[in-house]
Design a protein around this motif. Structure first.
Motif, PDB file in Angstrom:
ATOM      1  N   GLU A  54      -6.035  -8.391  19.854  1.00  0.00           N
ATOM      2  CA  GLU A  54      -6.321  -7.245  19.245  1.00  0.00           C
ATOM      3  C   GLU A  54      -7.870  -7.021  18.619  1.00  0.00           C
ATOM      4  OE1 GLU A  54      -4.325  -4.872  18.945  1.00  0.00           O
ATOM      5  OE2 GLU A  54      -2.723  -5.890  20.230  1.00  0.00           O
ATOM      6  N   PRO A  55      -8.361  -6.128  18.591  1.00  0.00           N
ATOM      7  CA  PRO A  55      -9.739  -5.922  18.048  1.00  0.00           C
ATOM      8  C   PRO A  55      -9.877  -6.131  16.624  1.00  0.00           C
ATOM      9  CG  PRO A  55      -8.764  -3.944  18.545  1.00  0.00           C
ATOM     10  CD  PRO A  55      -7.716  -4.891  18.890  1.00  0.00           C
ATOM     11  N   GLU A  56     -10.968  -6.557  16.282  1.00  0.00           N
ATOM     12  CA  GLU A  56     -11.145  -6.863  14.734  1.00  0.00           C
ATOM     13  C   GLU A  56     -11.091  -5.633  14.009  1.00  0.00           C
ATOM     14  OE1 GLU A  56     -12.820 -10.368  12.915  1.00  0.00           O
ATOM     15  OE2 GLU A  56     -14.206 -10.314  14.494  1.00  0.00           O
ATOM     16  N   ASN A  57     -10.734  -5.583  12.810  1.00  0.00           N
ATOM     17  CA  ASN A  57     -10.884  -4.310  11.925  1.00  0.00           C
ATOM     18  C   ASN A  57     -12.125  -4.288  11.004  1.00  0.00           C
ATOM     19  OD1 ASN A  57     -10.339  -2.755   9.119  1.00  0.00           O
ATOM     20  ND2 ASN A  57      -8.860  -2.078  10.520  1.00  0.00           N
ATOM     21  N   ILE A  58     -13.063  -3.381  10.878  1.00  0.00           N
ATOM     22  CA  ILE A  58     -14.078  -3.433  10.364  1.00  0.00           C
ATOM     23  C   ILE A  58     -14.073  -3.666   8.726  1.00  0.00           C
ATOM     24  CG2 ILE A  58     -15.009  -1.056   9.448  1.00  0.00           C
ATOM     25  CD1 ILE A  58     -17.211  -1.184  11.589  1.00  0.00           C
ATOM     26  N   ASN A  59     -12.794  -3.100   8.356  1.00  0.00           N
ATOM     27  CA  ASN A  59     -12.659  -3.047   6.962  1.00  0.00           C
ATOM     28  C   ASN A  59     -12.407  -4.162   6.627  1.00  0.00           C
ATOM     29  OD1 ASN A  59     -13.051  -0.258   6.482  1.00  0.00           O
ATOM     30  ND2 ASN A  59     -10.959   0.122   7.193  1.00  0.00           N
ATOM     31  N   ARG A  60     -11.639  -5.350   7.403  1.00  0.00           N
ATOM     32  CA  ARG A  60     -11.303  -6.443   7.229  1.00  0.00           C
ATOM     33  C   ARG A  60     -12.665  -7.442   7.209  1.00  0.00           C
ATOM     34  NH1 ARG A  60      -8.630  -8.480  11.591  1.00  0.00           N
ATOM     35  NH2 ARG A  60      -7.094  -6.898  11.155  1.00  0.00           N
ATOM     36  N   ILE A  61     -13.411  -7.087   7.803  1.00  0.00           N
ATOM     37  CA  ILE A  61     -14.564  -7.858   7.747  1.00  0.00           C
ATOM     38  C   ILE A  61     -15.256  -7.692   6.783  1.00  0.00           C
ATOM     39  CG2 ILE A  61     -17.003  -8.163   8.998  1.00  0.00           C
ATOM     40  CD1 ILE A  61     -15.635  -7.728  11.910  1.00  0.00           C
ATOM     41  N   ILE A  62     -15.451  -6.262   6.209  1.00  0.00           N
ATOM     42  CA  ILE A  62     -16.272  -5.988   5.109  1.00  0.00           C
ATOM     43  C   ILE A  62     -15.692  -6.638   3.770  1.00  0.00           C
ATOM     44  CG2 ILE A  62     -16.883  -4.043   3.499  1.00  0.00           C
ATOM     45  CD1 ILE A  62     -17.288  -2.286   6.123  1.00  0.00           C
ATOM     46  N   GLU A  63     -14.273  -6.923   3.715  1.00  0.00           N
ATOM     47  CA  GLU A  63     -13.620  -7.421   2.557  1.00  0.00           C
ATOM     48  C   GLU A  63     -14.123  -9.087   2.625  1.00  0.00           C
ATOM     49  OE1 GLU A  63      -9.458  -6.751   2.997  1.00  0.00           O
ATOM     50  OE2 GLU A  63      -9.650  -4.627   2.864  1.00  0.00           O
ATOM     51  N   ILE A  75     -22.342 -11.448  11.207  1.00  0.00           N
ATOM     52  CA  ILE A  75     -22.391 -11.559  12.770  1.00  0.00           C
ATOM     53  C   ILE A  75     -21.247 -11.128  13.465  1.00  0.00           C
ATOM     54  CG2 ILE A  75     -22.228 -13.515  14.580  1.00  0.00           C
ATOM     55  CD1 ILE A  75     -23.860 -15.427  12.588  1.00  0.00           C
ATOM     56  N   ARG A  76     -20.197 -11.468  12.848  1.00  0.00           N
ATOM     57  CA  ARG A  76     -18.850 -10.700  13.185  1.00  0.00           C
ATOM     58  C   ARG A  76     -18.947  -9.072  13.324  1.00  0.00           C
ATOM     59  NH1 ARG A  76     -14.942 -12.906   9.405  1.00  0.00           N
ATOM     60  NH2 ARG A  76     -13.390 -11.250  10.349  1.00  0.00           N
ATOM     61  N   LEU A  77     -19.504  -8.522  12.215  1.00  0.00           N
ATOM     62  CA  LEU A  77     -19.442  -7.090  12.154  1.00  0.00           C
ATOM     63  C   LEU A  77     -20.574  -6.519  13.142  1.00  0.00           C
ATOM     64  CD1 LEU A  77     -19.072  -4.417  10.452  1.00  0.00           C
ATOM     65  CD2 LEU A  77     -20.791  -5.120   8.962  1.00  0.00           C
ATOM     66  N   VAL A  78     -21.784  -7.019  13.378  1.00  0.00           N
ATOM     67  CA  VAL A  78     -22.468  -6.491  14.382  1.00  0.00           C
ATOM     68  C   VAL A  78     -22.034  -6.736  15.684  1.00  0.00           C
ATOM     69  CG1 VAL A  78     -24.738  -7.086  15.280  1.00  0.00           C
ATOM     70  CG2 VAL A  78     -25.047  -6.998  12.860  1.00  0.00           C
ATOM     71  N   ASN A  79     -21.358  -7.890  16.225  1.00  0.00           N
ATOM     72  CA  ASN A  79     -20.756  -8.044  17.420  1.00  0.00           C
ATOM     73  C   ASN A  79     -19.695  -7.142  17.570  1.00  0.00           C
ATOM     74  OD1 ASN A  79     -22.260 -10.450  17.610  1.00  0.00           O
ATOM     75  ND2 ASN A  79     -20.535 -11.955  17.568  1.00  0.00           N
ATOM     76  N   LEU A  80     -18.979  -6.737  16.423  1.00  0.00           N
ATOM     77  CA  LEU A  80     -17.939  -5.632  16.533  1.00  0.00           C
ATOM     78  C   LEU A  80     -18.354  -4.267  17.041  1.00  0.00           C
ATOM     79  CD1 LEU A  80     -14.948  -4.843  16.424  1.00  0.00           C
ATOM     80  CD2 LEU A  80     -15.255  -4.563  14.046  1.00  0.00           C
ATOM     81  N   LEU A  81     -19.655  -3.939  16.207  1.00  0.00           N
ATOM     82  CA  LEU A  81     -20.190  -2.690  16.864  1.00  0.00           C
ATOM     83  C   LEU A  81     -20.566  -2.620  17.986  1.00  0.00           C
ATOM     84  CD1 LEU A  81     -22.411  -2.313  13.442  1.00  0.00           C
ATOM     85  CD2 LEU A  81     -20.331  -1.050  14.006  1.00  0.00           C
ATOM     86  N   LEU A 113     -24.796  -3.078   3.051  1.00  0.00           N
ATOM     87  CA  LEU A 113     -24.963  -3.897   4.099  1.00  0.00           C
ATOM     88  C   LEU A 113     -26.108  -3.798   5.198  1.00  0.00           C
ATOM     89  CD1 LEU A 113     -21.260  -4.350   5.010  1.00  0.00           C
ATOM     90  CD2 LEU A 113     -22.614  -5.622   3.558  1.00  0.00           C
ATOM     91  N   TYR A 114     -26.789  -2.723   4.941  1.00  0.00           N
ATOM     92  CA  TYR A 114     -27.777  -2.197   5.831  1.00  0.00           C
ATOM     93  C   TYR A 114     -28.940  -3.175   6.237  1.00  0.00           C
ATOM     94  CZ  TYR A 114     -32.570  -0.337   6.542  1.00  0.00           C
ATOM     95  OH  TYR A 114     -33.907   0.043   7.041  1.00  0.00           O
ATOM     96  N   ALA A 115     -29.425  -3.829   4.934  1.00  0.00           N
ATOM     97  CA  ALA A 115     -30.569  -4.731   5.337  1.00  0.00           C
ATOM     98  C   ALA A 115     -29.994  -6.047   6.284  1.00  0.00           C
ATOM     99  CB  ALA A 115     -31.087  -5.246   3.937  1.00  0.00           C
ATOM    100  N   ALA A 116     -28.679  -6.400   5.800  1.00  0.00           N
ATOM    101  CA  ALA A 116     -28.439  -7.607   6.677  1.00  0.00           C
ATOM    102  C   ALA A 116     -27.999  -7.347   8.061  1.00  0.00           C
ATOM    103  CB  ALA A 116     -27.087  -8.295   6.210  1.00  0.00           C
ATOM    104  N   ILE A 117     -27.500  -5.846   7.989  1.00  0.00           N
ATOM    105  CA  ILE A 117     -27.305  -5.504   9.562  1.00  0.00           C
ATOM    106  C   ILE A 117     -28.523  -5.385  10.408  1.00  0.00           C
ATOM    107  CG2 ILE A 117     -26.157  -3.463  10.776  1.00  0.00           C
ATOM    108  CD1 ILE A 117     -24.148  -3.168   8.883  1.00  0.00           C
TER     109      ILE A 117
END
Length: 514
Positions: A95-104, A134-140, A181-185
């Motif tokens: 199942e695809p990761e959930n963006i909100n879960r990563i942000i949490e 890393i997970r967030l950018v990979n998900l995007l 999270l802008y600077a990190a992304i």
């Protein structure tokens, strides 16, 4: 192993469960969710025919959807039901990761937004190296690829961070990340693209090569400073999924026949025109692919090289070291090429070298940014090219646009009365049936799925040459060309509407005639 070796008969031939591919075949345009929901396994794509195992070989809707996704034919096989379910569970069940879960997971403490004057490269690198980022950018990136996006836009504003995908030529806003999270992304993207994360005042360009769901993808990264930070755009290039077969690009049969005749001439200049993102480069690659043979030397000069083509010498221009279109062209004529492709004619110097190459026995392909085919002549004259040189070298000009295709899953008749007037303006009967997509899960509620081309081909014959020699206006060239059989973009688009391929609003959108 080719699956034709297992069973060469078309239709619903049986493939044993132990003969399923050890590594799943990844096909752009078909998501893992579609595979799970319809119980299918793609096997291989060869000669524009997709071989696929289906639990229900009689499912015509799924077969039609697959045909649309690949713009080709489908050959259906069956296998043992247990083996099919196990294979899908093994390779396609994640199942695809959930963006909100990563942000949490990131939390508030570790990534508190820092004011610009406090930022430093070391801190940004630390933020960008944390696992959740890393997970967030990979998900995007993964979601963009699965959504058939051509570009990812990451844009900072005063109080939000927007993430948008360009799908079928139109931007769509997707689930956005918090501004903190802008600077990190952005730093994570820069690290992946091997850019300088400490440099935020100047534009930068880079490249990311990665594998997404088993498919090799090239990301061309561009950053540019804006009011509230840096805007990042990533162009997605699929190394394995590019359609370069001219027959699949939407050419009308008669026009394709004439285009093939022109590109097979021994010398001259063939131009493809249209705005950015209208598929010009794909058409040129299609022409080169058709001409590519062991007895021809083909050299291209591009900025950037979007796709690598086997057997063709491709040169990437590098203006920062003086390797621009003009300087490169001066040298490649000494390489004894038969065919030359120039990414774009941008100035008089490049145009003159292209003309000299055509006069000395080469066939030259290039692009221009003009609205229609006749305007290309005016554009080159405005650059300073002599009219007698144009008349003796240019053999044809192809103008094109890309229109979105109505989604086959939610296609229905369009009975809107407002369209009758538009049909009459196009010279069509107001009674002909037209269609639209109402929006569904498959097309992300846009009503469209995929794109096809509309074209306008100006063949430079003796009559057109006389007009060029007399520096005639583009509308005079257009009128003469139409008298001699040229089909305009609007007329070609009208045929696509009659065939139920696209919509009136889409045709008017890309031709900018409303």
């Amino acid at each position: 192993m080719s699956f034709s070796e297992v069973s060469s008969n078309p239709g619903t031939s049986f493939i044993p469960g132990d003969k399923l591919p050890k590594v799943p075949f990844v096909l752009n345009g078909i998501s893992t969710r579609f595979i799970r929901e319809n119980l299918i396994v793609p096997l291989e794509l060869h000669n524009n025919t997709l071989k696929v195992i289906m639990a229900n070989p009689e499912d015509s809707e799924t077969i039609d959807a697959l045909k649309t996704a690949i713009s080709g034919d489908i050959q259906v096989y069956t296998t043992d039901a247990k083996a099919l379910n196990e294979y899908i569970a093994k390779f396609y069940s994640q199942e695809p990761e959930n963006i909100n879960r990563i942000i949490e997971d990131i939390g508030d403490k570790s990534l508190e937004f820092i004011r610009e004057e406090e930022e430093d490269a070391g801190h940004l690198k630390t933020l960008a190296s944390e696992a959740p980022i890393i997970r967030l950018v990979n998900l995007l990136i993964t979601r963009a690829v699965e959504s058939r996006a051509s570009d990812i836009h990451i844009e900072p504003f005063e109080d939000e961070l927007k993430v948008r995908y360009r799908i079928d030529g139109v931007l769509h806003e997707v689930e956005s990340a918090p501004k903190r999270l802008y600077a990190a992304i952005v730093s994570r993207v820069k690290i992946m693209a091997k850019l300088n994360i400490a440099e935020r005042r100047l534009p930068q360009d880079g490249r990311i090569r990665l594998r997404v769901s088993g498919s090799e993808v090239d990301l061309r990264v561009s950053t540019i400073p804006v009011l509230h930070g840096e805007s990042v755009v990533m162009r997605i290039l699929h190394k394995e999924g590019m359609v370069i077969d001219l027959e699949l690009l939407g050419f009308p049969p008669k026009l394709l026949l004439e285009f093939n005749r022109l590109i097979n001439k021994p010398n001259g200049i063939m131009l493809v025109t249209g705005p950015t993102g209208s598929g010009k480069t794909t058409t040129l690659y299609g022409a080169l692919d058709k001409l590519n043979s062991p007895d021809k030397k083909i050299i291209t000069v591009e900025d950037p090289i979007e796709y690598q083509i086997k057997g063709i010498n491709q040169i990437q221009v590098k203006p920062q070291i003086g390797l621009n279109f003009a300087s490169t062209l001066r040298h490649i004529v000494r390489q004894d090429p038969d065919i030359i492709m120039i990414g774009e004619i941008r100035d008089l110097e490049t145009a003159e070298i292209a003309i000299q190459s055509a006069l000395t026995g080469h066939i030259v392909f290039s692009t221009l940014h003009t609205n229609d085919a006749p305007s290309a002549i005016t554009r080159l004259l405005d650059m300073g090219v002599e009219n007698f040189l144009l008349s003796s070298t240019v053999i044809g000009i192809l103008a094109q646009r890309l229109v979105r295709i109505i989604c086959p899953s939610c296609k229905e008749a369009d009975t809107s009365s407002a369209n009758k007037e538009k049909l009459v303006r196009l010279g069509m009967s107001s009674d002909i049936p037209i269609y639209k997509g109402v929006g569904c899960e498959k097309c992300s509620n846009t009503g469209y799925y995929g794109r096809t081309g509309i074209y306008e081909l100006l063949t430079v014959d003796d009559e057109i040459r006389k007009l060029i020699l007399n520096s005639a206006a583009s509308n005079q060239i257009r009128d003469t060309a139409r008298e001699r059989g040229m089909v305009t973009l609007m007329e070609n688009g009208s045929k696509k509407i009659e065939a139920g391929i696209t919509t009136l609003s889409e045709l008017f959108r890309v031709t900018q005639e409303e």
